[in-house]
Design a protein around this motif. Structure first.
Motif, mmCIF file in Angstrom:
data_model
loop_
_atom_site.group_PDB
_atom_site.id
_atom_site.type_symbol
_atom_site.label_atom_id
_atom_site.label_comp_id
_atom_site.label_asym_id
_atom_site.label_seq_id
_atom_site.Cartn_x
_atom_site.Cartn_y
_atom_site.Cartn_z
ATOM 1 N N CYS A 65 71.747 26.222 -41.582
ATOM 2 C CA CYS A 65 73.036 26.652 -42.575
ATOM 3 C C CYS A 65 74.134 26.200 -41.947
ATOM 4 O O CYS A 65 74.522 26.319 -40.893
ATOM 5 N N ILE A 66 75.203 26.240 -43.088
ATOM 6 C CA ILE A 66 76.454 26.116 -42.653
ATOM 7 C C ILE A 66 77.050 27.431 -41.916
ATOM 8 O O ILE A 66 76.714 28.582 -42.213
ATOM 9 N N ASP A 67 77.759 27.103 -40.714
ATOM 10 C CA ASP A 67 78.113 28.241 -40.018
ATOM 11 C C ASP A 67 76.998 28.720 -39.322
ATOM 12 O O ASP A 67 77.515 30.076 -38.909
ATOM 13 N N ALA A 68 76.143 28.456 -39.134
ATOM 14 C CA ALA A 68 74.892 29.107 -38.407
ATOM 15 C C ALA A 68 75.225 29.784 -37.169
ATOM 16 O O ALA A 68 75.000 31.019 -36.998
ATOM 17 N N GLY A 69 76.095 28.893 -36.069
ATOM 18 C CA GLY A 69 76.244 29.311 -35.065
ATOM 19 C C GLY A 69 76.996 31.188 -35.104
ATOM 20 O O GLY A 69 76.804 31.832 -34.214
ATOM 21 N N LYS A 70 77.779 30.966 -35.907
ATOM 22 C CA LYS A 70 78.709 32.151 -35.918
ATOM 23 C C LYS A 70 77.707 33.279 -36.320
ATOM 24 O O LYS A 70 78.149 34.415 -35.723
ATOM 25 N N PHE A 71 76.953 33.104 -37.456
ATOM 26 C CA PHE A 71 76.162 34.164 -37.602
ATOM 27 C C PHE A 71 75.202 34.658 -36.761
ATOM 28 O O PHE A 71 74.632 35.893 -36.515
ATOM 29 N N GLN A 72 74.589 33.504 -36.040
ATOM 30 C CA GLN A 72 73.548 33.914 -35.186
ATOM 31 C C GLN A 72 73.967 34.820 -34.052
ATOM 32 O O GLN A 72 73.495 35.780 -33.276
ATOM 33 N N LYS A 73 75.354 34.578 -33.497
ATOM 34 C CA LYS A 73 75.987 35.339 -32.450
ATOM 35 C C LYS A 73 76.049 36.778 -32.676
ATOM 36 O O LYS A 73 75.805 37.675 -31.850
ATOM 37 N N ALA A 74 76.136 37.165 -33.809
ATOM 38 C CA ALA A 74 76.579 38.512 -34.336
ATOM 39 C C ALA A 74 75.286 39.267 -35.221
ATOM 40 O O ALA A 74 75.851 40.247 -35.959
ATOM 41 N N CYS A 75 74.268 38.783 -35.073
ATOM 42 C CA CYS A 75 72.992 39.161 -35.925
ATOM 43 C C CYS A 75 72.124 40.085 -35.689
ATOM 44 O O CYS A 75 71.205 40.671 -36.147
ATOM 45 N N LYS A 76 72.463 40.628 -34.198
ATOM 46 C CA LYS A 76 71.626 41.676 -33.652
ATOM 47 C C LYS A 76 71.474 42.918 -34.428
ATOM 48 O O LYS A 76 72.824 43.570 -34.443
ATOM 49 N N ASP A 77 70.414 43.381 -34.727
ATOM 50 C CA ASP A 77 70.322 44.889 -35.795
ATOM 51 C C ASP A 77 68.894 45.086 -35.678
ATOM 52 O O ASP A 77 68.175 44.774 -36.309
ATOM 53 N N ASN A 78 68.745 46.431 -34.847
ATOM 54 C CA ASN A 78 67.484 47.010 -34.734
ATOM 55 C C ASN A 78 66.948 47.403 -35.876
ATOM 56 O O ASN A 78 65.559 47.368 -35.957
ATOM 57 N N GLU A 79 67.455 47.736 -37.071
ATOM 58 C CA GLU A 79 66.976 48.116 -38.252
ATOM 59 C C GLU A 79 66.904 46.968 -39.276
ATOM 60 O O GLU A 79 66.529 47.180 -40.500
ATOM 61 N N PHE A 80 66.876 45.765 -39.018
ATOM 62 C CA PHE A 80 66.820 44.660 -39.945
ATOM 63 C C PHE A 80 65.606 43.512 -39.146
ATOM 64 O O PHE A 80 65.796 43.060 -38.233
ATOM 65 N N ARG A 81 64.585 43.735 -39.924
ATOM 66 C CA ARG A 81 63.441 43.057 -39.489
ATOM 67 C C ARG A 81 62.766 42.255 -40.279
ATOM 68 O O ARG A 81 62.975 42.236 -41.445
ATOM 69 N N SER A 82 61.897 41.371 -39.809
ATOM 70 C CA SER A 82 61.267 40.091 -40.479
ATOM 71 C C SER A 82 59.722 39.954 -40.174
ATOM 72 O O SER A 82 59.339 39.894 -39.040
ATOM 73 N N PHE A 83 58.939 39.680 -41.204
ATOM 74 C CA PHE A 83 57.417 39.309 -40.774
ATOM 75 C C PHE A 83 57.069 37.994 -41.705
ATOM 76 O O PHE A 83 57.550 37.906 -42.779
ATOM 77 N N LYS A 84 57.099 36.948 -40.615
ATOM 78 C CA LYS A 84 56.905 35.706 -41.136
ATOM 79 C C LYS A 84 55.504 35.457 -41.383
ATOM 80 O O LYS A 84 54.864 35.020 -40.248
ATOM 81 N N MET A 85 54.909 35.052 -42.561
ATOM 82 C CA MET A 85 53.647 34.695 -42.876
ATOM 83 C C MET A 85 53.374 33.405 -42.296
ATOM 84 O O MET A 85 53.968 32.303 -42.409
ATOM 85 N N SER A 86 51.987 33.271 -41.563
ATOM 86 C CA SER A 86 51.505 32.207 -40.887
ATOM 87 C C SER A 86 50.846 31.398 -42.001
ATOM 88 O O SER A 86 50.574 31.999 -43.055
ATOM 89 N N ARG A 87 50.832 30.076 -41.825
ATOM 90 C CA ARG A 87 49.912 28.961 -42.731
ATOM 91 C C ARG A 87 48.568 28.895 -42.170
ATOM 92 O O ARG A 87 47.988 28.183 -42.855
ATOM 93 N N LEU A 88 47.966 29.435 -41.114
ATOM 94 C CA LEU A 88 47.088 28.964 -40.599
ATOM 95 C C LEU A 88 45.723 29.437 -41.304
ATOM 96 O O LEU A 88 44.741 29.115 -41.318
ATOM 97 N N GLY A 89 45.961 30.343 -42.306
ATOM 98 C CA GLY A 89 44.706 30.948 -43.095
ATOM 99 C C GLY A 89 44.352 29.773 -44.242
ATOM 100 O O GLY A 89 43.398 29.886 -45.003
ATOM 101 N N LEU A 90 45.195 28.845 -44.301
ATOM 102 C CA LEU A 90 44.984 27.724 -45.387
ATOM 103 C C LEU A 90 43.744 27.003 -45.051
ATOM 104 O O LEU A 90 42.962 26.598 -46.070
ATOM 105 N N ASN A 91 43.455 26.895 -43.719
ATOM 106 C CA ASN A 91 42.111 26.195 -43.453
ATOM 107 C C ASN A 91 41.097 26.912 -43.172
ATOM 108 O O ASN A 91 40.200 26.490 -42.461
ATOM 109 N N VAL A 92 40.961 28.144 -43.170
ATOM 110 C CA VAL A 92 39.815 29.153 -43.010
ATOM 111 C C VAL A 92 38.991 28.962 -43.834
ATOM 112 O O VAL A 92 39.208 28.902 -45.007
ATOM 113 N N LYS A 93 37.678 28.607 -43.596
ATOM 114 C CA LYS A 93 36.600 28.552 -44.433
ATOM 115 C C LYS A 93 36.032 29.950 -44.754
ATOM 116 O O LYS A 93 36.092 31.008 -44.114
ATOM 117 N N LYS A 94 35.254 29.963 -45.930
ATOM 118 C CA LYS A 94 34.727 31.112 -46.472
ATOM 119 C C LYS A 94 33.751 31.688 -45.413
ATOM 120 O O LYS A 94 32.806 31.017 -44.971
#
Length: 654
Positions: free
Chosen positions: A120-149
């Motif tokens: 994103c635009i100005d990413a470096g500026k935001f990245q340096k100041a983004c530490k926040d213990n109460e702001f969290r993220s769960f990124k869903m993996s794509r591995l489940g797409l190829n799991v067979k029944k």
């Protein structure tokens, strides 16, 4: 660690005979649970197994059902932010640490939601100041797409704390949305990021819901047929094409090796002529293991690396383009590789270069050598050529596949709301999107057990070259998708961020993700957190045709309507600092972007569109008796009508 698992009691003596209690990966260290009176915690185990859930001072017990699933609902409405430990005990015990209680938002869609924060635009500026213990993220993996029944699901993600180390892999829109909420409401915030570039809305909707509408059910059945019948249709097509090439003197012949003479400089594009056998030479980086794909026509190709035959990619493999047509190069000591490519193109040939996984195209300095040119086809020959069936469609285009693999695994996790950025891939079937989009919203509300689950979304941004023709609504059908998105606001508890002013003409992925994120956040702050702030774009709420004049009423003016200054340039591609001169369509008008037509249906740009008190008046000398009016009804329109609060007016046609 994401989970801590131990055997307890008698289970330790018979571990092989008993199923262990398990929870989805969404329950893992650093998780954020929804503060509500009915927050689900759920999982699987052995039928009739007793399960105890402990969190903060709460204890809930249940038994595993006959289907192997269990669930308890925790009353977290009076629980503070934490952190706490979540302990789940059955035949074994699972301990999950550093769990917070707050708000949880699902962030989903296609590539513009996936677009990484680091790009994103100005990413470096935001990245340096983004530490926040109460702001969290769960990124869903794509591995489940190829799991067979019947196969066990792989790990599908983990919670991370937003920090300079995790910033780059997060969604830009989601990050800026969350950043704004954290600044305003100061309570723990969790983002569940589940997205996939280039995917249609029907892939994110359950089969149960898609089947409720006969027309949509038929449409989805046709998509599934194209996927499931592809191998048989391809075999038939290739046999017919081989026979046609042979009958018309357009078959390949054995190669005699890389030509020594006859090379000429070649610019990316289509080669003049009627097809033939072509050699193309270019150099690409090879500092590490790299995979390249053809940018241009997908013809069969022989690949030579530094003068030696490396791989042959048949037409059949090329039609499996996304699965098997990549040119995988090892890291080479010299850090680069000279590729020589031999193509047999039966009708015409276009080559742009080679594209890496980051979509960077290599092909500025190329040479071409024509081994053989084919003669021009007669009309009879051209008419007899078998019609191509195209490349194999991507698996992720299939209806309900991403719901099953990237949403269902964490249903019914407690959510505050949803933010969504999608629609580009549905533009080819825009007429169905008027139903598909509301169906998706209803579907998720049902599965997450919240009939009024807030659903906030981005209207498609402006894209494509500017057009001076007021009748030109574009070939992409983004106009219709925007209209479907606008009409979806009739669904209760929805909100739309208008992005008609943040796009880029030459890039479908605008780098400005701060404005989309913050406009979505404004909607959330007003709708869910009850802040008395401007959040909605002004929209046309009424039209009066008065002789040669059209009078337009607008709601949600938020301080009144204003004419923003029209810039001298517009963004073509920000990544390359490519700004181009903006030519106004209504140069003498206060407002840009309005067009009128009369009974003849011929559209003309307004001569004069202006704000008068709290409404807009539009006239055009070429349309003395207007019957219809448009505003920003193009792929990439120019407009300057805003609310005083800074929100652009919604595109419309009346």
């Amino acid at each position: 660690m994401r989970k801590h698992w131990v055997m307890t009691g008698l289970a330790a003596l018979s571990a092989l005979a008993l199923s262990a209690v398990e929870v989805p990966d969404i329950f893992s260290d650093h998780a954020v649970l929804l503060r509500s009176s009915r927050t689900p915690v759920f999982g699987t185990g052995a039928p009739d197994e007793k399960v105890k859930v402990e969190f903060a001072s709460l204890v809930e017990q249940t038994e595993v059902g006959k289907d192997g699933s269990w669930r308890v609902n925790l009353d977290l409405s009076g629980v503070n932010a934490g952190p706490f430990q979540l302990k789940i005990t059955g035949n074994n015990a699972i301990v999950i640490n550093d769990v917070l209680v707050g708000d949880v938002w699902l962030c989903s869609g296609q590539s513009n939601m996936e677009f990484g924060a680091a790009r994103c635009i100005d990413a470096g500026k935001f990245q340096k100041a983004c530490k926040d213990n109460e702001f969290r993220s769960f990124k869903m993996s794509r591995l489940g797409l190829n799991v067979k029944k019947g196969e066990k699901m792989p790990k599908l993600g983990e919670w991370v704390i937003i920090s300079p180390e995790t910033f780059a892999s997060r969604s830009g829109v989601a990050y800026f949305f969350g950043r704004k909420l954290r600044k305003e409401i100061r309570r723990p915030l969790g983002l569940i990021e589940s997205y996939w570039g280039g995917t249609p809305s029907e892939a994110w909707t359950s089969r149960k819901t898609l089947d409720t509408d006969p027309g949509i059910k038929t449409y989805c059945a046709e998509i599934l047929y194209r996927h499931r019948s592809y191998d048989a249709r391809r075999e038939k097509y290739l046999k017919a094409l081989d026979a046609w090439c042979s009958a018309n003197g357009r078959s390949d012949v054995p190669s005699t090796g890389i030509p020594v003479e006859g090379w000429k400089d070649f610019k990316p594009g289509r080669v003049p002529g009627n097809g033939g056998i072509y050699w193309v030479k270019l150099t690409v980086p090879a500092t590490e293991k790299m995979t390249y794909w053809l940018a241009g026509d997908k013809e069969p190709v022989d690949v030579y690396v530094n003068g030696k035959l490396f791989r042959k990619i048949s037409r059949s493999k090329m039609m499996d383009y996304y699965l098997s047509a990549g040119i995988e190069l090892p890291a080479l000591p010299e850090g680069k590789a000279e590729l020589t490519l031999r193509f047999c193109a039966p009708v015409s040939f276009k080559f742009v270069g080679l594209q890496d996984k980051k979509r960077a195209v290599y092909g500025k300095s190329m040479q071409i050598c024509v081994e053989r040119s084919f003669p021009k086809l007669s009309k009879e020959q051209a008419d007899a050529m078998p019609k191509s069936i195209g490349l194999r469609p991507k698996k992720v285009y299939q209806p309900y596949i991403l719901f099953d693999t990237m949403i269902r695994p964490f249903v019914p996790y407690g959510l505050t709301g949803v933010i969504w950025y999608q629609g580009e891939t549905n533009a080819h079937n825009w007429e169905h999107y008027y139903k598909l989009f509301p169906m998706l919203i209803a579907d998720w509300r049902e599965h997450f057990e919240k009939p009024a689950l807030p659903f906030l979304y981005c209207q498609l941004a402006n894209y494509q070259p500017k057009s001076s023709d007021p009748a030109d609504t574009g070939k992409l059908h983004f106009v219709e998708i925007r209209d479907a998105q606008w009409q979806t606001l009739s669904v209760p508890r929805t909100g739309m961020a208008v992005l008609i002013d943040v796009g880029e003409a030459g890039d479908i992925h605008p780098r400005n993700k701060q404005i989309p994120g913050e406009r979505l956040a404004a909607q959330a702050l007003k709708m869910i957190y009850h802040q008395n702030i401007p959040a909605v774009s002004p929209y046309c709420s009424g039209v009066k045709f008065d002789g040669n004049k059209v009078i337009l009423e607008f709601a949600e003016q938020n301080g009144g309507l204003v004419a923003s200054p029209v810039p001298a340039t517009y963004i073509y591609k920000s990544l390359k600092n490519d700004n181009r001169k903006l030519v106004r369509n209504s140069p003498d008008s206060q407002l840009e972007g309005f067009a009128l037509c009369g009974e003849d249906g011929v559209w003309h740009w307004a001569d004069d569109a202006k704000i008068v008190d709290d409404h807009v008046e539009v006239t055009c000398k070429a349309v003395p008796a207007p019957k219809h009016v448009r505003y920003l009804w193009q792929d990439n329109p120019t407009g300057n009508l805003y609310s005083r609060a800074g929100f652009p007016a919604v595109p419309f046609q009346w």
